[in-house]
Scaffold this active site. Structure first.
Site, mmCIF file in Angstrom:
data_model
loop_
_atom_site.group_PDB
_atom_site.id
_atom_site.type_symbol
_atom_site.label_atom_id
_atom_site.label_comp_id
_atom_site.label_asym_id
_atom_site.label_seq_id
_atom_site.Cartn_x
_atom_site.Cartn_y
_atom_site.Cartn_z
ATOM 1 N N HIS A 218 0.833 -1.224 0.000
ATOM 2 C CA HIS A 218 0.000 0.000 0.000
ATOM 3 C C HIS A 218 0.864 1.270 0.000
ATOM 4 O O HIS A 218 0.561 2.248 0.690
ATOM 5 C CB HIS A 218 -0.936 0.032 1.207
ATOM 6 C CG HIS A 218 -1.983 -1.042 1.220
ATOM 7 N ND1 HIS A 218 -3.274 -0.849 0.809
ATOM 8 C CD2 HIS A 218 -1.923 -2.346 1.580
ATOM 9 C CE1 HIS A 218 -3.967 -1.972 0.944
ATOM 10 N NE2 HIS A 218 -3.153 -2.908 1.398
ATOM 11 N N ASN B 274 -10.475 -2.571 2.667
ATOM 12 C CA ASN B 274 -10.241 -2.514 1.228
ATOM 13 C C ASN B 274 -11.537 -2.218 0.494
ATOM 14 O O ASN B 274 -12.612 -2.266 1.078
ATOM 15 C CB ASN B 274 -9.690 -3.861 0.726
ATOM 16 C CG ASN B 274 -8.196 -4.029 0.984
ATOM 17 O OD1 ASN B 274 -7.493 -3.072 1.276
ATOM 18 N ND2 ASN B 274 -7.721 -5.249 0.856
HETATM 19 C C1 HEM Z 1 -1.072 -1.803 4.914
HETATM 20 C C2 HEM Z 1 0.300 -6.164 6.448
HETATM 21 C C3 HEM Z 1 -3.949 -8.048 5.115
HETATM 22 C C4 HEM Z 1 -5.540 -3.580 4.194
HETATM 23 C C5 HEM Z 1 -0.330 -2.837 5.405
HETATM 24 C C6 HEM Z 1 1.011 -2.712 5.891
HETATM 25 C C7 HEM Z 1 1.390 -3.929 6.317
HETATM 26 C C8 HEM Z 1 0.299 -4.837 6.108
HETATM 27 C C9 HEM Z 1 2.727 -4.320 6.941
HETATM 28 C C10 HEM Z 1 1.822 -1.427 5.923
HETATM 29 C C11 HEM Z 1 1.386 -0.608 7.108
HETATM 30 C C12 HEM Z 1 2.191 0.642 7.315
HETATM 31 O O1 HEM Z 1 3.338 0.729 6.850
HETATM 32 O O2 HEM Z 1 1.671 1.558 7.978
HETATM 33 C C13 HEM Z 1 -0.749 -7.040 6.245
HETATM 34 C C14 HEM Z 1 -0.743 -8.431 6.638
HETATM 35 C C15 HEM Z 1 -1.933 -8.963 6.245
HETATM 36 C C16 HEM Z 1 -2.691 -7.897 5.618
HETATM 37 C C17 HEM Z 1 0.393 -9.132 7.352
HETATM 38 C C18 HEM Z 1 -2.461 -10.354 6.383
HETATM 39 C C19 HEM Z 1 -2.044 -11.173 7.314
HETATM 40 C C20 HEM Z 1 -4.786 -7.006 4.798
HETATM 41 C C21 HEM Z 1 -6.193 -7.107 4.562
HETATM 42 C C22 HEM Z 1 -6.631 -5.847 4.295
HETATM 43 C C23 HEM Z 1 -5.504 -4.941 4.374
HETATM 44 C C24 HEM Z 1 -7.039 -8.382 4.654
HETATM 45 C C25 HEM Z 1 -8.033 -5.380 4.024
HETATM 46 C C26 HEM Z 1 -8.974 -5.541 4.915
HETATM 47 C C27 HEM Z 1 -4.473 -2.736 4.300
HETATM 48 C C28 HEM Z 1 -4.547 -1.312 4.046
HETATM 49 C C29 HEM Z 1 -3.253 -0.810 4.250
HETATM 50 C C30 HEM Z 1 -2.411 -1.924 4.618
HETATM 51 C C31 HEM Z 1 -5.781 -0.522 3.645
HETATM 52 C C32 HEM Z 1 -2.798 0.627 4.059
HETATM 53 C C33 HEM Z 1 -2.960 1.430 5.322
HETATM 54 C C34 HEM Z 1 -2.557 2.859 5.061
HETATM 55 O O3 HEM Z 1 -3.235 3.510 4.239
HETATM 56 O O4 HEM Z 1 -1.574 3.321 5.641
HETATM 57 N N1 HEM Z 1 -0.749 -4.156 5.531
HETATM 58 N N2 HEM Z 1 -1.937 -6.746 5.639
HETATM 59 N N3 HEM Z 1 -4.391 -5.686 4.669
HETATM 60 N N4 HEM Z 1 -3.184 -3.072 4.658
HETATM 61 FE FE1 HEM Z 1 -2.580 -4.906 5.136
#
Ligand code: HEM
Length: 451
Positions: free
Chosen positions: A26, A99
């Site tokens: 992201h 999402n």
């Molecule tokens: C961002 C891990 C599943 C939605 C991120 C980030 C990590 C991460 C490490 C970066 C966060 C940052 O640097 O601040 C994971 C892991 C997942 C997973 C380990 C599964 C085990 C999901 C799922 C969704 C999702 C299922 C949706 C519901 C998002 C969103 C961001 C994000 C929207 C961006 C947040 C922002 O705008 O700063 N994710 N994610 N992720 N993830 Fe996941």
């Protein structure tokens, strides 16, 4: 030049350190501020203070994003869109990190790093690699339901305003008497759904790579404030125990005829950030950031996410990232002290618990009601949950949710993505999509020119 030119040294040394790590996923995104307004009473399900009175408003920050691309990548790539909201409530910050698509690729968080590696750049060519992508996809058929969304036109939404948001994972809501229900969050666009065809999306990648950021910024600047309606679906413990599908599996939808959408309130974005780096690059959103009345469920993906986000944020922004104004709760009351960049070290307030000071954290009574004990038993073992009904909801989506135009575009988009993969992966994909529908398999077979 002399070393005595300290202005030069300060200027250059700071410039040399301007970059922080981009998000590991992201990385490209935009955002805005606004408010959430309660329109319907849900206190019988949830005691979170932000829902306590119809008409109450809570300030919010929102960040939208694409997932796989780097921070300079084009906005209209085929990819899920992140849609994450920070609510600045009186009892701390609540982040709803969702999402634009209601389900996810995998249901076990241990697979997330591998899944992401397969979608990013190849370690030797440093190119995106269809073989890596389809090797992973066809080895984990639980991705099928999500792929039907991603390769429909919903995989290329028309900017951020014309898409829905979904919490995707299952949470737990707790009311003032300590009673709980499980919950899914939906936030549906009041602008309606609008998608781009693959052709237009591809053209925009060339003509206007920042299409979605520009659209959001300009809409808010010209006072066309985008809004979404927040809904919940709720499931009782008894319903969860007797459910025909696993309610904690994020590749599944909860059928709306059994678990209807219950309206909660309105999300409105009416304020552009004044400084992108300060407000959007530095925002730290995490599903682990909850308030009294909202708790996690046993959803295995959610459990993994609870660790990952604050962990990466300590690395990306530093251990005091919660002190950065966009991340800081309205009322700071904890015992965290010191560490790098601690510019709000809470003055002379008490640094230990329990204590006898008048300003002691006095939240334990309410937190007690809102953290009721729950019953757990059974054997513990590590197991692969990849075989749990991967196709029935995907089949329903293909037959009953997509119309004929949608099916045509799905086949076109899947065919175009698969055409870059080796024949072995194409054939594995045909078998996988054959489990959704023989019609889908036959159409894809024709598209790929395979016997
Ligand atoms: C961002 C891990 C599943 C939605 C991120 C980030 C990590 C991460 C490490 C970066 C966060 C940052 O640097 O601040 C994971 C892991 C997942 C997973 C380990 C599964 C085990 C999901 C799922 C969704 C999702 C299922 C949706 C519901 C998002 C969103 C961001 C994000 C929207 C961006 C947040 C922002 O705008 O700063 N994710 N994610 N992720 N993830 Fe996941």
């Amino acid at each position: 030049m002399l070393l005595e030119d300290t202005e030069f040294i300060d200027e250059m040394a700071h410039f040399d350190r301007e970059r922080i790590p981009e998000r590991v996923v992201h990385a490209k995104g935009g955002g805005a501020f606004g408010y959430f307004e309660v329109t319907n009473d849900i206190t019988r399900y949830c005691a979170a203070s932000l829902f306590s009175r119809v008409g109450d408003r809570t300030r919010i920050a929102v960040r939208f994003s694409t997932v796989a691309g780097e921070s300079g990548s084009p906005d209209t790539a085929r990819d899920p869109r992140g849609f994450a909201i920070k609510f600045y409530t009186q009892e701390g910050n609540w982040d709803l990190v969702g999402n634009n698509l209601p389900v996810f690729f995998i249901r076990d968080s241990i697979l997330f790093p591998s899944f992401i590696h397969s979608q990013k750049r190849h370690p030797s060519t440093f190119l995106h690699d269809a073989d890596m992508q389809w090797d992973f996809f066809t080895s984990r058929p639980e991705v099928t339901h999500m792929l039907l969304y991603l390769f429909s036109d919903r995989g290329t939404p028309d900017g951020f305003r014309f898409m829905h948001g979904f919490g995707v994972n299952t949470f737990k809501l707790i009311n003032a008497t300590g009673h709980h229900v499980y919950c899914k969050f939906h936030y549906l666009s009041n602008q309606g759904l609008r998608n781009l065809t693959a052709k237009v999306a591809r053209q925009l990648q060339v003509d206007d790579p920042d299409y979605s950021l520009r659209d959001l910024y300009n809409a808010i600047k010209s006072k066309k404030y985008p809004s979404w309606t927040l809904y919940i679906q709720v499931m009782t413990e008894a319903q969860a125990l007797n459910s025909s599908f696993n309610p904690f599996d994020d590749t599944k939808l909860w059928p709306e005829d059994v678990y209807p959408l219950i309206p909660v309130g309105r999300l409105v974005l009416n304020e552009n950030p004044t400084n992108y780096f300060q407000d959007i690059e530095q925002i730290a959103l995490s599903p682990s950031r909850m308030v009294p009345g909202i708790k996690p469920s046993p959803d295995r993906m959610l459990q993994g996410r609870l660790f990952s986000y604050p962990d990466t944020q300590r690395y990306r922004l530093g251990p005091n990232f919660l002190q950065i104004p966009v991340n800081c709760p309205l009322h700071v009351r904890n015992y965290q002290r010191d560490g790098p960049m601690s510019y709000n070290n809470q003055g002379d307030s008490t640094v230990y618990h329990p204590n006898s000071a008048a300003d002691s954290l006095n939240v334990s009574e309410r937190a007690g009601v809102l953290s009721p004990a729950y019953f757990v038993n059974g054997d513990v073992s590590k197991y692969d949950n990849g075989g749990e009904d991967n196709f029935s909801q995907a089949a329903n989506h293909y037959q009953n949710v997509l119309d004929e135009g949608g099916r045509v575009n799905l086949v076109k988009n899947l065919g175009s993505a698969l055409s870059s993969a080796s024949e072995m992966y194409q054939r594995r994909a045909l078998d996988m999509f054959g489990n959704v529908s023989p019609d889908l398999k036959a159409r894809l077979q024709r598209k790929l020119g395979l016997q």
